[in-house]
Design a protein around this motif. Structure first.
Motif, PDB file in Angstrom:
ATOM      1  N   SER A 277       0.825  -1.199   0.000  1.00  0.00           N
ATOM      2  CA  SER A 277       0.000   0.000   0.000  1.00  0.00           C
ATOM      3  C   SER A 277       0.864   1.255   0.000  1.00  0.00           C
TER       4      SER A 277
ATOM      5  N   GLY B  54      -1.053   5.290  -2.468  1.00  0.00           N
ATOM      6  CA  GLY B  54      -2.462   5.627  -2.406  1.00  0.00           C
ATOM      7  C   GLY B  54      -3.240   5.356  -3.672  1.00  0.00           C
TER       8      GLY B  54
ATOM      9  N   LEU C 106      -8.547   6.138  -5.219  1.00  0.00           N
ATOM     10  CA  LEU C 106      -7.722   6.746  -4.175  1.00  0.00           C
ATOM     11  C   LEU C 106      -7.907   6.007  -2.857  1.00  0.00           C
ATOM     12  N   THR C 107      -6.781   5.730  -2.169  1.00  0.00           N
ATOM     13  CA  THR C 107      -6.837   5.102  -0.844  1.00  0.00           C
ATOM     14  C   THR C 107      -5.900   5.850   0.103  1.00  0.00           C
ATOM     15  N   ALA C 108      -6.151   5.685   1.399  1.00  0.00           N
ATOM     16  CA  ALA C 108      -5.283   6.309   2.400  1.00  0.00           C
ATOM     17  C   ALA C 108      -3.971   5.543   2.502  1.00  0.00           C
ATOM     18  N   ARG C 109      -2.882   6.254   2.734  1.00  0.00           N
ATOM     19  CA  ARG C 109      -1.578   5.606   2.895  1.00  0.00           C
ATOM     20  C   ARG C 109      -1.400   5.165   4.354  1.00  0.00           C
TER      21      ARG C 109
END
Length: 545
Positions: free
Chosen positions: A107, A112, A282-285
């Motif tokens: 990840s 992200g 989009l994803t959180a780091r």
């Protein structure tokens, strides 16, 4: 001495070949059409093979039984031991929760971007799992990880299935190649494995190169141009990594080193090129990664590479391990099997080498033991508790989880030995050789269908390696080339194998969706098969001059 006869049934080659195919056809019919469990179908096919060897091919009873016993031993040592040791290592990761830290590493590298994370998990981590364990383990784990990232279950399963193709040739430290090499009729297993790896290093990197593009289309076809540079670099790195590893290091590491190198290259590349990420991807780091946790998450796999490299590539160590090998004149076979071409001359059949400490499974087990020790003490105050009782318990769990796969491997290789030594394979190969150049088209299809039905490239190579070699030699091609082509076709067949579909559907939590998954992936498998046939024809014609 026993002399194989390619016209033992009625004096006709075609009729004898037809009878010789019955054990294989029976196995595939039971598994594919009747949906019988492969380990049960294997027993039936083995019994049928022994009976036909005795009745139709006039093989003495004691020789037929001895051939089956030798095949079973070769299935157990080293193949089953490799698989169990690799699964044990991975279960130690699961038991301590270090697998979650490994997911966070992907990840973080993905910056992200869910698309890049999915490709890294499916190609790099999935490829590494295939190189370490194989036999369905990567499909189940990758699908679960992708669903954990937020992918819809069916899409996660399809991505996991498609990604699990090219690395299958090197599953469980090269078991498909090792298996084929042990069943070829000319040369030693070590020499044969090296020859097969040489040709595989030409065929498989092409499939590895196109995989990132296929996954990009699966994950986000609307932004293909954005992801093209990363897909191109991943394909080139993975393909070149496979070629260089097989040619200059070791085929056993063909599924281990390339995905690690690809991961590191992409980790550096995203610092220079970061595609615009659509909102839906989009994803959180992760913000809780520490260097020590990262090191422990990757330690087991690095340790395996180190142990295998030292055990195989350092002459002093390799020599000491090989000195423990047992050289045996197998009862009932040694000196009793003649060549069909030279009936007065005994072949080398029955003069076997049984690896003890030199087999990869023992080396992987050493890495698992060290991993267990490190994880037992480095437990962060009990957060990642393990302990010796749990370490041994996970070994038992690995043996139990692989019991049916292990039984199938032993049965299929026992059948392959009976068919090879009795002359069944020689008979079928002699008939196929009469197709001439058309065999270049048939060869990868045989491997494809073998894996598609049996669920294992190892099983497909066990059943068809000697057949491919025999046929190729009769039309003027290197036997190892045809075996490599069987392997290349086989890895593509893995995509639609009932076993793979069942594992993917189970990972989705919807076991009844196997048919839907087949509809999603069969087109991709056929495209790849055409690709393999093209490569086979081109290289085959070049070899024929």
């Amino acid at each position: 001495m026993f002399v194989p006869d390619v016209e033992s049934v009625g004096g006709f080659l075609w009729l004898t070949a037809l009878v010789a195919t019955l054990p294989i056809v029976g196995f595939f019919a039971l598994v594919g059409a009747m949906r019988m469990r492969s380990h049960l179908a294997g027993v039936i096919a083995l019994v049928l093979g022994i009976l036909l060897a005795i009745v139709a091919f006039r093989m003495p009873v004691d020789m037929a039984l001895s051939a089956a016993a030798l095949g079973a031993l070769n299935g157990l040592i080293p193949i089953v031991i490799i698989v169990i040791a690799a699964v044990w290592l991975h279960k130690l990761m699961e038991a301590t929760g270090r697998e979650v830290d490994l997911q966070k590493v992907f990840s973080a590298v993905g910056s992200g971007d869910l698309r890049l994370q999915a490709m890294l998990i499916a190609l790099c981590f999935g490829g590494l799992l295939e190189g370490l364990a194989g036999f369905g383990v990567p499909v189940a784990i990758v699908a679960a990880l992708l669903m954990g990232l937020g992918f819809e279950p069916k899409k996660a399963a399809v991505i996991a299935l498609v990604a699990n193709t090219s690395p299958v040739a090197y599953a469980a430290f090269g078991v498909p190649i090792t298996t084929a090499a042990s069943l070829m009729t000319s040369g030693t297993p070590t020499e044969n494995a090296a020859d097969i790896a040489t040709y595989v290093s030409v065929l498989e990197p092409g499939i590895a190169f196109v995989m990132p593009f296929m996954l990009t289309l699966l994950i986000d076809k609307n932004h293909f141009r954005q992801m093209f540079p990363l897909a191109f670099i991943m394909g080139v790195t993975e393909g070149a990594g496979q070629f260089l590893t097989l040619r200059f290091i070791s085929f056993e590491l063909g599924g281990v080193l390339p995905p690690i190198v690809t991961f590191l290259v992409i980790a550096l590349l995203v610092r220079l090129y970061q595609p615009d990420t659509p909102e839906e991807f989009l994803t959180a780091r992760p913000g809780d990664l520490r260097l020590d946790r990262v090191a422990l998450a990757v330690m087991p796999y690095a340790l395996v590479i180190l142990v295998l490299s030292v055990g195989r590539l350092v002459p002093v160590v390799a020599g000491a391990l090989s000195a423990t090998d047992l050289r045996v004149a197998w009862p009932g076979l040694a000196g009793r099997v003649a060549s069909a071409v030279e009936p007065e001359t005994a072949t080398n059949t029955g003069n076997v080498v049984i690896p003890i400490l030199s087999q990869p499974g023992v080396l992987i087990a050493v890495a698992a033991i060290v991993t267990g020790i490190v994880f037992t003490f480095a437990n962060e105050g009990g957060k990642y508790a393990l302990g010796w009782r749990r370490v041994l318990g996970e070994l038992g769990a690995a043996i139990y989880s692989m019991r049916f796969s292990a039984a199938t491997i032993v049965e299929v290789i026992a059948l392959a030995y009976v068919m090879n030594i009795s002359g069944m394979v020689l008979t079928i190969g002699t008939l196929l050789a009469r197709t001439g150049i058309a065999f270049l088209v048939l060869s990868p299809m045989i491997g494809y269908l073998g894996t598609a039905v049996s669920g294992s490239a190892t099983s497909a190579n066990a059943l068809f390696a000697a057949l491919q070699e025999t046929t190729a030699l009769q039309i003027g091609l290197p036997g190892a080339f045809a075996v490599a082509v069987n392997t290349a076709g086989g890895v593509i067949g893995k995509l639609i194998a009932p076993q793979s579909l069942a594992i993917a559907a189970a990972a989705m939590g919807e076991p009844e969706k196997e048919g839907e998954l087949l509809g999603e992936v069969i087109g991709w498998s056929l495209y790849l098969l055409l690709f393999a046939v093209f490569f086979c024809v081109v290289f085959g014609l070049l070899l024929l001059g």
